[in-house]
Design an enzyme around this catalytic site. Structure first.
Site, PDB file in Angstrom:
ATOM      1  N   SER A 212     -18.099 -29.837 -36.919  1.00 53.40           N
ATOM      2  CA  SER A 212     -18.100 -28.471 -37.428  1.00 53.40           C
ATOM      3  C   SER A 212     -19.055 -27.604 -36.635  1.00 53.40           C
ATOM      4  CB  SER A 212     -18.543 -28.529 -38.888  1.00 53.40           C
ATOM      5  OG  SER A 212     -18.877 -27.245 -39.343  1.00 53.40           O
TER       6      SER A 212
ATOM      7  N   TYR B 153     -24.428 -31.495 -46.125  1.00 51.62           N
ATOM      8  CA  TYR B 153     -23.104 -31.618 -45.509  1.00 51.62           C
ATOM      9  C   TYR B 153     -23.214 -31.473 -43.989  1.00 51.62           C
ATOM     10  CZ  TYR B 153     -18.682 -30.014 -43.581  1.00 51.62           C
ATOM     11  OH  TYR B 153     -17.588 -29.853 -42.769  1.00 51.62           O
TER      12      TYR B 153
ATOM     13  N   LYS C   1     -22.607 -34.153 -40.512  1.00 58.04           N
ATOM     14  CA  LYS C   1     -21.799 -33.917 -39.304  1.00 58.04           C
ATOM     15  C   LYS C   1     -22.656 -34.115 -38.057  1.00 58.04           C
ATOM     16  CE  LYS C   1     -17.937 -32.962 -41.273  1.00 58.04           C
ATOM     17  NZ  LYS C   1     -16.899 -33.993 -41.266  1.00 58.04           N
TER      18      LYS C   1
END
Ligand code: NAD
Ligand code: UFG
Length: 337
Positions: free
Chosen positions: A125, A150, A154
């Site tokens: 992302s 989150y 990643k």
């Protein structure tokens, strides 16, 4: 190629399955349906004209089942979508996010290695850039501080896969850093199906349009952007799906490690998106300006030239298409699947 698609019943996974089959590949899907429905796979099968998509309902942390999937299928590569993705929820449930995203990927990578399937395309992302040091963002822009668990997963998983590839150069690892995926398949049969109150801009807009929510809140109009609202690089999910098919070239060429920004290279503000949606679909979206949302940055859009140069991939759809297709999906499926 025959490809293991983790999280294939989800938003991006389901669209990617269509493009994989269209390009002549086949797939096996593993998904625990935590944030999706098997109906998406039935519709993918209809849209691609095949009997059914091979599917195993399982958690990727379930090592035994993963072992069985690899024992029963010859798999050439994995496209790894499975993960939890709600930024706000990750702040209140950090352990669940670290456990699911990190541990799930560890189990997956280990089972892949044991079965000598060392080709992976990973859903990363733009969040790994934090508040980006350079705009438009190139792949060599330094990674930044992620403001939520989150994003940390990643960023850390990228590092895990880079270390793995360096330790064993038989691995081909493609890290695709997605910008903001919106839109839906033009058929209106598959699309994004969030549970509860949507966190992201486009699903919120479409739920206002369909009458499920009264008004959109625009989070901040005092950013240093052309109209004060946040600017992002929105990309049509079908373009994003095609980027995964293009990324398989890295595997074919045995390129080792490759990192690509997957966006259009255009930045649009929240009000640009709202106004485009209203114009294209001829619907009024009432909105109120609200305070800034914690953790948001002003501007995020990429330079996507590396993917074009090396993969021959380029986004084809524009914001009008994204707004039209998001609405087409929502109005035909007001309650999702
Ligand atoms: P999604 O929630 O629709 O799809 C993810 C799928 O993974 C779901 O079907 C879910 O049930 C499944 N899943 C989650 N944990 C699992 C587990 N432990 N075992 C098996 N299945 C599991 O999300 P999406 O928007 O399609 O995103 C796909 C990937 O792309 C995710 O990794 C996400 O973090 C990443 N990504 C998404 C965006 C975005 O804005 N949508 C942006 C950047 C990156
Ligand atoms: N926004 C609103 N109102 C809303 C929702 C969003 O004004 O109801 C604004 C945000 O403040 C931001 C823009 O719309 O300026 C886009 O917000 P999204 O939540 O749709 O997307 P983000 O850019 O915040 O985050 C998304 C994904 C993340 C991913 C990131 C970078 O949700 O998973 O893109 O890829 F990490």
């Amino acid at each position: 190629m025959n490809i293991l698609v983790t999280g294939g019943a989800g938003f991006i996974g389901s669209h990617t399955l269509i493009e994989l089959y269209k390009a002549g590949h086949t797939a096996v899907v593993v998904d625990n349906l935590y944030n999706s429905s098997e109906e998406s796979l039935r519709r993918v099968a209809q849209l691609t004209g095949i009997d059914h998509i091979p599917f195993v309902k399982a958690d990727i942390r379930d090592r035994e089942t993963l072992e069985q999937i690899f024992a029963n299928n010859h798999l050439d590569a994995c496209i790894h979508f499975a993960g939890l993705k709600a930024v706000g929820e990750s702040v209140t449930k950090p352990l669940e996010y670290y456990e699911n995203n990190m541990n799930g990927t560890f189990v997956l990578l280990d089972v892949m290695r044991r079965h000598n399937c060392k080709n992976i395309i990973f859903s990363s992302s733009a969040t790994v850039y934090g508040d980006p040091a350079i705009i438009p963002i190139t792949e060599d822009c330094p990674k930044g501080q992620c403001t939520n668990p989150y994003g940390q997963t990643k960023s850390m998983l990228e590092q895990v896969m880079m270390d793995l590839q360096q330790s064993d150069t038989e691995w081909n690892v493609v890290l695709l850093r997605y910008f903001n995926p919106i839109g839906a398949h033009p058929s209106g049969r598959i699309g994004e199906n969030p549970n509860g109150i949507p966190n992201n801009l486009m699903p919120y807009i479409t739920q206002v349009a369909v009458g499920k929510r009264e008004r959109l809140g625009v989070f901040g109009n005092d950013y240093p952007t052309h109209d004060g609202t946040g600017v992002r690089d929105y990309i049509h999910v079908v373009d994003l799906a095609m980027a995964h098919v293009a990324a398989l070239q890295v595997v074919e060429r045995r390129q080792g490690l490759a990192i690509y920004n997957i966006g259009t290279g255009h930045g649009y503000s929240v009000l640009d998106v709202v106004n485009t949606f209203m114009r294209v679909n001829n619907i009024i979206i009432p909105y109120d300006i609200k305070p800034r949302r914690a953790g948001d940055i002003a501007t995020c859009y990429c330079n996507p030239k590396k993917a074009e140069r090396e993969l021959g991939w380029k986004a084809r759809y524009g914001l009008d298409d994204m707004c039209r297709d998001s609405w087409n999906w929502q109005k035909n499926n007001p309650d999702g699947y």
